[in-house]
Design an enzyme around this catalytic site. Structure first.
Site, short mmCIF file in Angstrom:
data_model
loop_
_atom_site.label_atom_id
_atom_site.label_comp_id
_atom_site.label_asym_id
_atom_site.label_seq_id
_atom_site.Cartn_x
_atom_site.Cartn_y
_atom_site.Cartn_z
N LEU A 102 21.75 -85.36 105.44
CA LEU A 102 21.18 -84.38 104.52
C LEU A 102 19.79 -84.81 104.06
CD1 LEU A 102 24.29 -83.67 102.26
CD2 LEU A 102 23.23 -82.06 103.85
N PHE A 107 16.69 -95.80 99.26
CA PHE A 107 18.06 -96.21 98.99
C PHE A 107 18.86 -96.26 100.29
CE2 PHE A 107 21.76 -96.22 96.08
CZ PHE A 107 22.78 -95.91 96.97
N VAL A 110 21.70 -89.96 103.05
CA VAL A 110 22.75 -89.13 102.47
C VAL A 110 23.32 -88.25 103.57
CG1 VAL A 110 23.32 -87.39 100.74
CG2 VAL A 110 21.62 -89.15 100.23
N ASP A 228 13.92 -90.56 84.38
CA ASP A 228 13.32 -90.16 85.66
C ASP A 228 13.46 -88.66 85.87
OD1 ASP A 228 11.87 -90.77 87.92
OD2 ASP A 228 13.62 -91.24 89.14
#
Length: 428
Positions: A102, A107, A110, A228
């Site tokens: 996705l 990080f 996904v 954030d």
């Protein structure tokens, strides 16, 4: 990968000022940083007590004095999360195949996955769709933020926060499982080429939903500072209901008579409040400033920062402030893609609220409760007749379309991850 407006990622990411690993960037106000030295074993804080980081740089967690029920939401005493095995998530995502991706960020990636009502993996295309975030095993900063996601989203329950369903920790494999948000991020809808423009009514709905999420965070006895707030962290479900995602930088607010906490400066350029960037002093109302920036993006259809704009217009806030308080000037600021189809009275009220949120001093900004109440008032306003051309003269509108809204090519990604999705934690 799906429709670009509903979850295939984005080709522009605002520049973050987060260290890629603990301790590589320290503000002048920071001291010690508490981190974990290992990404193996089991997370002792999950399901029982929570680990609270000491020092100015770590993520803090725990709601010892804040457990309770709030309007439309609640803070749980302990997380209610499913512990997935790595094999289960590998099955749910078709072995993490590329066609399940996705989005992607610093990080990690996904993936789209499928589970049944008991959260067991099922054949793709059946059952319930989920978003599975897989940590890059080399990212220590990602580990800290993975832990913060569990600490906060595992105990926060509200219709305007993305629901964390579970997690996996096996050896060096760290994963998080979220509800799937069919319409992707607000950022995609505002700035991605090929996305149909959001109507004025939808933008107002999204602003109200996001405001409800922030107001809930600020309402708890131990206030949660989101830290954030930006368009890419606002995700939209199939009905364009807004939900806040990515709690990797969230912190508990000040206690006692303190007005702020002091922390290592981390966040996203263009959205972070000026007092935080300058001093490391983080206020609850620092979130309100970020909300004002996103409101300005929704009004104007322009990014908070864009180096491709003319000189003097790099910072949307600096350039746009004079337009927000004047009805005649405001027409030049409004997104050309509205084609004048917005309620000018509502727009002026929203612009004035935005200006208040962007006040230089935290104490001069409204609370998120006040922001939410004002937005709900704006939504309920009844105009004498529906505006068909917005406000201002035809010359103003022409100026807005040819000058204020010149669109430039998306800026190359300023961070490691070049493709992200609403569900993807942005590159660290």
């Amino acid at each position: 990968m799906g429709n670009v407006c509903g979850g295939s990622g984005k080709n522009h990411v605002s520049g973050d000022f987060r260290p890629s690993s603990p301790g590589t960037m320290t503000s002048k106000t920071s001291s010690s940083v508490t981190t974990s030295n290992s990404t193996t074993g089991k997370l002792s804080s999950v399901g029982s007590s929570f680990m609270a980081s000491s020092g100015s740089g770590g993520t803090s967690s725990g709601f010892d004095e804040g457990v309770g029920v709030y309007p439309e939401g609640q803070i749980l005493e302990a997380p209610n999360l499913k512990t997935f095995t790595f094999i289960e998530l590998r099955t749910a995502t078709k072995n993490f195949r590329p066609d399940s991706v996705l989005g992607e960020g610093g990080f990690g990636r996904v993936y789209k996955g499928w589970v049944d009502e008991k959260m067991n993996p099922v054949k793709s295309g059946t059952g319930m769709v989920v978003a599975v975030k897989k940590l890059n095993s080399e990212s220590m900063q990602g580990y800290e933020e993975w832990q913060s996601e569990i600490n906060f989203l595992g105990r926060l329950s509200h219709p305007n926060l993305v629901k964390l369903l579970g997690y996996c920790w096996e050896d060096r494999e760290l994963l998080l499982v979220y509800e799937f948000m069919a319409k992707g991020s607000l950022e995609n809808h505002l700035f991605k080429k090929g996305c149909p423009p959001l109507t004025w009514e939808l933008r107002l709905k999204i602003a109200i939903g996001a405001a409800r999420g922030l107001a809930f965070l600020h309402a708890s006895e131990k206030q949660v500072i989101y830290r954030d707030f930006k368009a890419s962290n606002i995700l939209l479900d199939a009905n364009y209901n807004a939900k806040l995602s990515d709690f990797g930088l969230a912190r508990l607010g000040p206690t006692g008579s303190n007005s702020h906490i002091t922390t290592r400066v981390m966040g996203t350029y263009g959205y972070a409040a000026p007092e935080y960037v300058a001093t490391g002093h983080l206020y609850v109302k620092s979130d309100v400033y970020g909300f004002g920036v996103v409101m300005l993006e929704m009004l104007s259809g322009q990014r908070a920062l864009d180096p491709n704009r003319p000189n003097g217009q790099l910072s949307l806030v600096d350039w746009a402030k004079p337009y927000l308080a004047d009805r005649r000037k405001l027409a030049r600021l409004m997104d050309a893609r509205f084609e004048g189809q917005y309620n000018s009275k509502q727009a002026l009220q929203a612009a004035q609220l935005t200006l208040n949120c962007l006040a230089g001093e935290p104490r001069s900004r409204p609370s998120m409760k006040e922001v939410l109440e004002k937005l709900e008032q704006i939504e309920s306003m009844k105009s004498r007749a529906r505006d068909t051309r917005g406000s201002g003269s035809s010359r103003d509108r022409s100026h807005g379309r040819t000058t204020a809204h010149q669109r430039s090519s998306p800026r190359p990604d300023a961070r490691r991850g070049s493709r992200t999705n609403g569900h993807a934690t942005k590159a660290r």
